[in-house]
Design a protein around this motif. Structure first.
Motif, mmCIF file in Angstrom:
data_model
loop_
_atom_site.group_PDB
_atom_site.id
_atom_site.type_symbol
_atom_site.label_atom_id
_atom_site.label_comp_id
_atom_site.label_asym_id
_atom_site.label_seq_id
_atom_site.Cartn_x
_atom_site.Cartn_y
_atom_site.Cartn_z
ATOM 1 N N ASP A 126 0.845 -1.189 0.000
ATOM 2 C CA ASP A 126 0.000 0.000 0.000
ATOM 3 C C ASP A 126 0.881 1.240 0.000
ATOM 4 O O ASP A 126 1.749 1.378 0.857
ATOM 5 C CB ASP A 126 -0.871 -0.035 1.261
ATOM 6 N N ASP A 138 -3.409 10.522 4.521
ATOM 7 C CA ASP A 138 -2.630 9.833 3.488
ATOM 8 C C ASP A 138 -1.549 10.734 2.901
ATOM 9 O O ASP A 138 -0.662 10.256 2.185
ATOM 10 C CB ASP A 138 -3.555 9.372 2.348
ATOM 11 N N LYS A 204 -11.419 5.798 -5.464
ATOM 12 C CA LYS A 204 -11.525 5.491 -4.033
ATOM 13 C C LYS A 204 -12.393 6.563 -3.398
ATOM 14 O O LYS A 204 -12.074 7.760 -3.460
ATOM 15 C CB LYS A 204 -10.142 5.478 -3.394
ATOM 16 N N PHE A 209 -17.311 3.178 5.306
ATOM 17 C CA PHE A 209 -17.093 1.729 5.449
ATOM 18 C C PHE A 209 -15.642 1.361 5.761
ATOM 19 O O PHE A 209 -15.316 0.192 5.869
ATOM 20 C CB PHE A 209 -17.566 0.991 4.191
ATOM 21 N N TYR A 210 -14.758 2.362 5.869
ATOM 22 C CA TYR A 210 -13.361 2.064 6.205
ATOM 23 C C TYR A 210 -13.146 2.021 7.723
ATOM 24 O O TYR A 210 -12.018 1.827 8.174
ATOM 25 C CB TYR A 210 -12.396 3.116 5.630
ATOM 26 N N PHE A 213 -11.075 -0.808 9.408
ATOM 27 C CA PHE A 213 -9.678 -0.783 8.948
ATOM 28 C C PHE A 213 -8.890 0.253 9.741
ATOM 29 O O PHE A 213 -7.762 -0.003 10.192
ATOM 30 C CB PHE A 213 -9.657 -0.439 7.453
ATOM 31 N N ARG A 214 -9.481 1.426 9.917
ATOM 32 C CA ARG A 214 -8.766 2.479 10.652
ATOM 33 C C ARG A 214 -8.569 2.081 12.106
ATOM 34 O O ARG A 214 -7.575 2.443 12.730
ATOM 35 C CB ARG A 214 -9.509 3.811 10.517
ATOM 36 N N LYS A 231 -11.314 12.781 4.921
ATOM 37 C CA LYS A 231 -10.433 12.694 3.749
ATOM 38 C C LYS A 231 -11.123 13.190 2.480
ATOM 39 O O LYS A 231 -10.752 12.807 1.371
ATOM 40 C CB LYS A 231 -9.952 11.248 3.597
ATOM 41 N N LYS A 262 -13.149 1.261 -4.993
ATOM 42 C CA LYS A 262 -13.215 0.979 -3.557
ATOM 43 C C LYS A 262 -14.126 1.967 -2.851
ATOM 44 O O LYS A 262 -13.982 3.163 -3.104
ATOM 45 C CB LYS A 262 -11.802 1.100 -2.990
ATOM 46 N N TYR A 285 -12.306 -3.482 -4.110
ATOM 47 C CA TYR A 285 -11.945 -3.751 -2.717
ATOM 48 C C TYR A 285 -13.221 -3.842 -1.882
ATOM 49 O O TYR A 285 -13.893 -2.847 -1.674
ATOM 50 C CB TYR A 285 -11.041 -2.632 -2.195
ATOM 51 N N VAL A 287 -14.389 -3.743 1.272
ATOM 52 C CA VAL A 287 -13.630 -3.183 2.402
ATOM 53 C C VAL A 287 -14.085 -3.693 3.768
ATOM 54 O O VAL A 287 -15.068 -4.437 3.889
ATOM 55 C CB VAL A 287 -13.653 -1.629 2.380
ATOM 56 N N SER A 288 -13.363 -3.221 4.778
ATOM 57 C CA SER A 288 -13.545 -3.718 6.142
ATOM 58 C C SER A 288 -14.993 -3.609 6.632
ATOM 59 O O SER A 288 -15.523 -4.537 7.231
ATOM 60 C CB SER A 288 -12.600 -2.969 7.083
ATOM 61 N N TYR A 327 -11.449 -9.717 2.851
ATOM 62 C CA TYR A 327 -11.001 -10.315 4.112
ATOM 63 C C TYR A 327 -11.560 -11.726 4.278
ATOM 64 O O TYR A 327 -11.144 -12.443 5.179
ATOM 65 C CB TYR A 327 -11.427 -9.416 5.288
HETATM 66 C C1 PBG Z 1 -5.566 4.154 3.479
HETATM 67 C C2 PBG Z 1 -6.388 2.936 3.230
HETATM 68 C C3 PBG Z 1 -7.670 2.740 3.759
HETATM 69 C C4 PBG Z 1 -8.063 1.475 3.352
HETATM 70 C C5 PBG Z 1 -7.049 0.927 2.575
HETATM 71 N N1 PBG Z 1 -6.010 1.866 2.498
HETATM 72 C C6 PBG Z 1 -8.489 3.573 4.670
HETATM 73 C C7 PBG Z 1 -8.633 5.003 4.407
HETATM 74 O O1 PBG Z 1 -8.530 5.485 3.285
HETATM 75 O O2 PBG Z 1 -8.859 5.703 5.389
HETATM 76 C C8 PBG Z 1 -9.387 0.877 3.737
HETATM 77 C C9 PBG Z 1 -9.556 -0.575 3.564
HETATM 78 C C10 PBG Z 1 -10.707 -1.147 4.293
HETATM 79 O O3 PBG Z 1 -11.550 -0.453 4.908
HETATM 80 O O4 PBG Z 1 -10.806 -2.376 4.265
HETATM 81 N N2 PBG Z 1 -4.631 4.518 2.568
#
Ligand code: PBG
Length: 347
Positions: A126, A138, A204, A209-210, A213-214, A231, A262, A285, A287-288, A327
């Motif tokens: 990443d 980021d 993206k 929904f992230y 992950f965070r 963001k 994503k 993706y 996502v989480s 996942y």
């Molecule tokens: C950050 C990044 C994120 C994810 C992958 N890379 C989170 C964000 O942008 O805050 C999220 C992946 C997920 O939620 O499964 N560069």
């Protein structure tokens, strides 16, 4: 009231092809094989460390040794691609995210270890500053709280070269800065990494929904003066689809090898749109938060996990994704194996 005389027997009966499992398999349009899946892995420093992630049941932060063991299980099931995300110790995070460029950082050590153990695997790193940034963004941030595009791109290009040096097969810029794909391509080529592919997070979205992950990386934007709370100045507005076409044109032009959308499920239209507009492979993706929704409902007995997860992943493939980050890759690969076994006649 129409009488029975007005009723014409249909000559076209789509149900004919739904009559049996054998026929349904003959006409099935989408088959999602495990070799199209990418398993994201959260890495922590240390040995024999396994920290469960609360909002992602079944997923853990693993030290490199345990990550290798999980990769072995995945390889055995036909999942051979891994996306790695480092959970960096807070003491190593700075506003400039300098640890991101350390060739010995957790990320690079993990990539190198996986490639050493499984040279035939595909390791995707990443490229974004958030796991390394004490501010949780980021990109780099000016004193007045602006995310600095061009300054960030310079760092990202160096970061990609560091990852390629560690052995990454693909680098995946997930930051959404303008011009980063082109800058990364030039930097990689200048450093002799002409074979390293770029899997760009092309569309993206600024998605809620992230969340899990965070939590896993402790990487959410921090609550501090002059640090943007979200963001939205770089990730896309969930209301926009045409804008994804603009991002795709730029990424393709700048040299992306694969383009990603994503999240996945709320953006199937965007996946289908990019599929129609480019000949490049499309990734999505799941996502989480998408994973957590199904897991949480299944834990309460409200949804059937296997059927719902399979339906979601199949739908993402049907929409046009060649590659899916999920996942649930290991679970899906096990289900697939059972399913293939079931389809074989007894001999
Ligand atoms: C950050 C990044 C994120 C994810 C992958 N890379 C989170 C964000 O942008 O805050 C999220 C992946 C997920 O939620 O499964 N560069």
């Amino acid at each position: 009231m129409s009488s029975t005389q007005d009723w014409h027997l249909p000559t076209r009966r789509p149900r004919r092809l739904r009559r049996s499992d054998a026929i349904r398999r003959l006409v099935r349009e989408t088959r999602l094989t495990p070799d199209r899946l990418v398993l994201p892995q959260f890495i922590v420093d240390g040995r024999r460390r396994c920290e469960p992630i609360d909002a992602m049941p079944g997923r853990n932060r693993l030290s490199i040794d345990l990550t290798i063991e999980e990769c072995a299980r995945a390889m055995e099931l036909g999942v051979r691609s891994f996306a790695i995300f480092p959970a960096i110790d807070g003491s190593l995070k700075t506003p400039e995210a300098t640890e991101a460029l350390n060739p010995e950082n957790l990320d690079c050590r993990a990539a190198a270890a996986i490639k050493e153990a499984f040279p035939e695997s595909c390791v995707i790193t990443d490229v974004a500053l958030d796991p390394f940034s004490s501010l949780g963004h980021d990109g780099l941030i000016s004193d007045s709280g602006v995310i600095l595009n061009d300054e960030t791109v310079e760092v990202l290009a160096k970061m990609a070269v560091v990852h390629a040096g560690a052995g990454a097969d693909m680098v995946a810029p997930s930051d959404m800065m303008d011009g980063r794909v082109g800058a990364i391509r030039s930097a990689l080529d200048e450093a002799g990494h002409t074979e390293t592919a770029i899997l760009s997070y092309t569309a993206k979205y600024a998605s809620a929904f992230y969340g899990p992950f965070r939590e896993a990386l402790d990487s959410a934007p921090v609550d501090a003066p002059n640090v943007p709370k979200d963001k939205k100045t770089y990730q896309m507005d969930p209301a926009n689809a045409r804008e994804a076409s603009i991002e795709a044109l730029l990424d393709e032009d700048e040299g992306a090898d694969i383009m990603m959308v994503k999240p996945a499920l709320p953006y199937l239209d965007v996946i289908a749109r990019l599929r129609a507009e480019t000949a490049l492979p499309i990734a999505a993706y799941n996502v989480s938060g998408e994973y957590a929704m199904i897991k949480a409902a299944a834990q309460r007995g409200w949804l059937d996990e296997r059927q719902c997860m399979t339906e979601v992943l199949t739908a993402i493939a049907r929409a046009g994704a060649d590659i899916i980050f999920t996942y649930a890759a290991l679970d899906y690969a096990r289900w697939w194996r059972e399913e293939v076994g079931r389809a074989l006649p007894d001999v």
